[in-house]
Design an enzyme around this catalytic site. Structure first.
Site, PDB file in Angstrom:
ATOM      1  N   ASP A  49       1.330  20.228 -20.324  1.00  0.00           N
ATOM      2  CA  ASP A  49       0.644  18.960 -20.539  1.00  0.00           C
ATOM      3  C   ASP A  49       1.604  18.118 -21.372  1.00  0.00           C
ATOM      4  OD1 ASP A  49      -0.811  16.806 -21.465  1.00  0.00           O
ATOM      5  OD2 ASP A  49      -2.676  17.935 -21.706  1.00  0.00           O
ATOM      6  N   ARG A 105     -13.872  15.228 -33.649  1.00  0.00           N
ATOM      7  CA  ARG A 105     -13.191  16.321 -32.963  1.00  0.00           C
ATOM      8  C   ARG A 105     -13.677  17.628 -33.577  1.00  0.00           C
ATOM      9  NH1 ARG A 105     -10.807  14.754 -28.222  1.00  0.00           N
ATOM     10  NH2 ARG A 105     -13.054  14.715 -28.152  1.00  0.00           N
ATOM     11  N   TYR A 127       0.844  -1.204   0.000  1.00  0.00           N
ATOM     12  CA  TYR A 127       0.000   0.000   0.000  1.00  0.00           C
ATOM     13  C   TYR A 127       0.872   1.245   0.000  1.00  0.00           C
ATOM     14  CZ  TYR A 127      -3.864   3.125   0.879  1.00  0.00           C
ATOM     15  OH  TYR A 127      -4.797   4.104   0.746  1.00  0.00           O
ATOM     16  N   PHE A 137      -8.128  21.592 -24.522  1.00  0.00           N
ATOM     17  CA  PHE A 137      -8.380  20.165 -24.619  1.00  0.00           C
ATOM     18  C   PHE A 137      -9.556  19.864 -23.705  1.00  0.00           C
ATOM     19  CE2 PHE A 137      -8.144  15.672 -23.671  1.00  0.00           C
ATOM     20  CZ  PHE A 137      -8.275  15.201 -24.973  1.00  0.00           C
ATOM     21  N   THR A 138     -10.423  18.943 -24.128  1.00  0.00           N
ATOM     22  CA  THR A 138     -11.706  18.709 -23.451  1.00  0.00           C
ATOM     23  C   THR A 138     -11.586  18.538 -21.936  1.00  0.00           C
ATOM     24  OG1 THR A 138     -11.449  16.390 -24.057  1.00  0.00           O
ATOM     25  CG2 THR A 138     -12.826  17.730 -25.494  1.00  0.00           C
ATOM     26  N   PHE A 161     -19.604  14.585 -25.948  1.00  0.00           N
ATOM     27  CA  PHE A 161     -19.227  13.726 -27.082  1.00  0.00           C
ATOM     28  C   PHE A 161     -19.104  12.260 -26.709  1.00  0.00           C
ATOM     29  CE2 PHE A 161     -14.958  13.367 -25.479  1.00  0.00           C
ATOM     30  CZ  PHE A 161     -14.824  14.535 -24.747  1.00  0.00           C
ATOM     31  N   LYS A 189      -0.424   7.581 -23.322  1.00  0.00           N
ATOM     32  CA  LYS A 189       0.020   7.909 -24.681  1.00  0.00           C
ATOM     33  C   LYS A 189       1.526   7.661 -24.790  1.00  0.00           C
ATOM     34  CE  LYS A 189      -4.017  10.312 -24.401  1.00  0.00           C
ATOM     35  NZ  LYS A 189      -4.871  10.299 -23.204  1.00  0.00           N
TER      36      LYS A 189
HETATM   37  C1  P70 Z   1      -7.379  11.093 -26.526  1.00  0.00           C
HETATM   38  C2  P70 Z   1      -7.237  10.932 -25.012  1.00  0.00           C
HETATM   39  C3  P70 Z   1      -6.414  12.431 -23.323  1.00  0.00           C
HETATM   40  C4  P70 Z   1      -5.673  13.621 -22.937  1.00  0.00           C
HETATM   41  C5  P70 Z   1      -4.951  14.382 -23.882  1.00  0.00           C
HETATM   42  C6  P70 Z   1      -4.269  15.534 -23.466  1.00  0.00           C
HETATM   43  C7  P70 Z   1      -3.503  16.354 -24.438  1.00  0.00           C
HETATM   44  C8  P70 Z   1      -4.989  15.190 -21.270  1.00  0.00           C
HETATM   45  C9  P70 Z   1      -5.699  14.049 -21.604  1.00  0.00           C
HETATM   46  C10 P70 Z   1      -6.475  13.328 -20.534  1.00  0.00           C
HETATM   47  C11 P70 Z   1      -8.480  10.418 -24.323  1.00  0.00           C
HETATM   48  C12 P70 Z   1      -9.660  11.313 -24.505  1.00  0.00           C
HETATM   49  C13 P70 Z   1      -9.959  12.272 -23.563  1.00  0.00           C
HETATM   50  C14 P70 Z   1     -11.031  13.132 -23.759  1.00  0.00           C
HETATM   51  C15 P70 Z   1     -11.769  13.036 -24.926  1.00  0.00           C
HETATM   52  C16 P70 Z   1     -11.497  12.059 -25.850  1.00  0.00           C
HETATM   53  C17 P70 Z   1     -10.449  11.205 -25.642  1.00  0.00           C
HETATM   54  N1  P70 Z   1      -6.714  12.161 -24.509  1.00  0.00           N
HETATM   55  N2  P70 Z   1      -4.314  15.904 -22.183  1.00  0.00           N
HETATM   56  O1  P70 Z   1      -7.947  10.164 -27.127  1.00  0.00           O
HETATM   57  O2  P70 Z   1      -5.846  12.148 -20.209  1.00  0.00           O
HETATM   58  O3  P70 Z   1      -7.475  10.374 -20.907  1.00  0.00           O
HETATM   59  O4  P70 Z   1      -5.541   9.852 -19.412  1.00  0.00           O
HETATM   60  O5  P70 Z   1      -7.446  11.158 -18.559  1.00  0.00           O
HETATM   61  O6  P70 Z   1      -4.893  14.024 -25.158  1.00  0.00           O
HETATM   62  O7  P70 Z   1      -6.890  12.065 -27.094  1.00  0.00           O
HETATM   63  P1  P70 Z   1      -6.629  10.812 -19.756  1.00  0.00           P
END
Ligand code: P70
Length: 472
Positions: free
Chosen positions: A228, A395, A85, A137-138, A462, A271
């Site tokens: 990021d 996107r 742990y 970013f979303t 989405f 990634k």
């Molecule tokens: C994608 C994934 C994640 C992502 C990223 C960047 C530049 C942070 C994160 C978050 C997964 C995804 C996320 C949201 C919408 C669609 C797809 N991107 N910063 O496919 O990381 O997913 O590990 O929480 O690209 O691009 P995590």
């Protein structure tokens, strides 16, 4: 500094080939479906590729997130998981790898990227503060907003133009950032949120010159600069390829230099770091670290595992070392580029130049007959799946969501469908299948009808929204 990293046979002879620096030991069978099966699956999924079952997918280009193939050494590392742990040995391996390759002092593991985004946003943003960044970013923007921040896009204008051939379309426009600081005062800026590469712009890189300039500006105004780092290794490749003075520098050195200009980073390790699950936050400031390390126990787990198993951290530590090898990153981006070049040769509109992790089809140019509110990029993703079982990701307007204040849709300039290439998973022959399928739906684009959104969830719509074919 010169470097002698291994080159493929093709590169040694001055040829363009980019063959993988590995061979395949284990395979996973793919399921082929009929058009009728796909039709049924798509309508059950409400025309949303996130709602398809992966068993109904042939080539899965939804994302490069957590879909990478691990190496035999990573799998061997999984057997060395110390599942204590507290104080797992694997945490210290991860910390060591991050210090060595990214150069930050203090590390907090998280279950994935958004776990890290949550923590940094809660700690570093005061309600009402601005968070300037190189395109939204979303998940990043959502966590910044949930912490009371106001995201401001300060990316260069080239980023919004799918045809601009600017080599660093991920750069921050320093003039836009300075204007924001002047207008709102430095104290009103929570931090600068810099992503390398920029996902929503097409996987476009940030130059070393840009991060240096940002460092100087942030120092002048005592503003923090956080990165990021999700696809920062891919960003390092573009610096090596395109920026003067870096052609002979190893990827590992470029990565470390770039991170050295920032105050800390968050990461979706799913990634670049070549694992199926994981994330981290890393900073240089002890006081900030103490706050983050305290908050992680509330949301993720103790600060030496952060929601991960020991074995996950071990695989990540090994993946980090593999990810910065020049031969790896060259073949990774080489494969993406191979697909991009085929499509470009066939006159299919994609975001140029081809970025690091994906090909982005320009859905506005693909379907000029569709209004943006008829979801051209979502339509394209549906058509591609119907044609050949290839799964891609919208996107565009669905991803952009709504303005939290006015409730109106955001109408992003870019309306794209992403073909995202997982690392070390598919072959060049698979890329040929993808290119041919895109060509087939391009050839019948004139008769394609758009979509209507019939269900819209509150957060990150989405992922779970449902659609219907217009005029059906
Ligand atoms: C994608 C994934 C994640 C992502 C990223 C960047 C530049 C942070 C994160 C978050 C997964 C995804 C996320 C949201 C919408 C669609 C797809 N991107 N910063 O496919 O990381 O997913 O590990 O929480 O690209 O691009 P995590």
């Amino acid at each position: 500094m010169t470097h002698d990293t291994p080159k493929t046979m093709g590169q040694q002879f001055g040829r363009r080939s980019w063959a993988e620096p590995w061979k395949i030991k284990m395979v996973e069978r793919l399921r082929m479906t009929t058009r009728e099966e796909r039709q049924r699956a798509l309508s059950e999924a409400g025309f949303n590729t996130f709602l398809l079952r992966s068993d109904d997918v042939y080539i899965d280009l939804l994302t490069d997130s957590g879909t990478n193939a691990m190496s035999d050494e990573q799998w061997a590392g999984m057997m060395l998981g110390d599942e204590a742990y507290a104080g797992s040995r694997n945490f210290y391996h991860l910390e060591e790898a991050l210090r060595k390759y990214y150069g930050y002092k203090y590390v907090v593991p998280t279950h994935q990227g958004r776990g890290a985004e949550h923590l940094i946003s809660q700690v570093a943003i005061k309600a009402g503060q601005y968070v300037p960044g190189n395109m939204y970013f979303t998940t990043t923007r959502l966590h910044q907003e949930l912490a009371g921040g106001i995201f401001v896009d300060v990316i260069v204008d080239h980023a919004h133009d799918p045809d601009s051939l600017h080599p660093f379309k991920g750069n921050i426009d320093v003039g836009k950032l300075e204007a924001l600081i002047k207008r709102e005062s430095a104290a009103q800026i929570a931090y600068v949120s810099l992503a390398g590469t920029v996902n929503m712009a097409g996987g476009q890189p940030v130059s070393m010159a840009n991060v240096k300039e940002l460092r100087a500006l942030c120092d002048k105004h005592a503003i923090k600069l956080y990165l990021d780092a999700t696809r920062m290794v891919e960003n390092a490749f573009f610096i090596q390829e395109r920026e003067e003075g870096y052609a002979k520098k190893p990827i590992a050195d470029i990565l470390k230099e770039f991170c050295g200009y920032t105050d800390g980073a968050w990461m979706s390790a799913k990634k670049d770091n070549l694992v199926n699950i994981g994330g981290w936050l890393a900073v240089n400031d002890w006081t900030l670290f103490e706050e983050l390390r305290n908050l992680v126990v509330v949301y993720e787990g103790l600060h030496t595992y952060g929601g991960l198993a020991g074995r996950d951290m071990e695989a990540m530590a090994i993946g980090i070392a593999e990810s910065v090898e020049d031969a790896h990153i060259r073949s990774r981006i080489g494969q993406v580029r191979y697909l991009g070049e085929l499509l470009t040769d066939w006159g299919i509109p994609i975001v140029q130049p081809v970025g690091g992790h994906a090909i982005f089809l320009n859905a506005k140019a693909f379907y000029p007959q569709l209004k943006q509110i008829e979801f051209p990029a979502q339509t394209l993703a549906a058509e591609l799946y119907l044609d050949s079982g290839i799964r891609s990701m919208e996107r565009g307007i669905a991803s952009a969501g709504r303005d939290a204040k006015t409730g109106d849709h955001y109408y992003p300039k870019l309306e794209l469908t992403r073909l995202t290439i997982p690392r070390r998973v598919y072959t060049q022959a698979h890329m040929d299948v993808v290119a041919e399928s895109v060509k087939a739906i391009f050839d019948m684009r004139g008769t394609t009808r758009g979509l209507k959104m019939i269900y819209e969830p509150k957060y990150l719509r989405f992922f779970q929204a449902r659609f219907e074919r217009l005029g059906a």
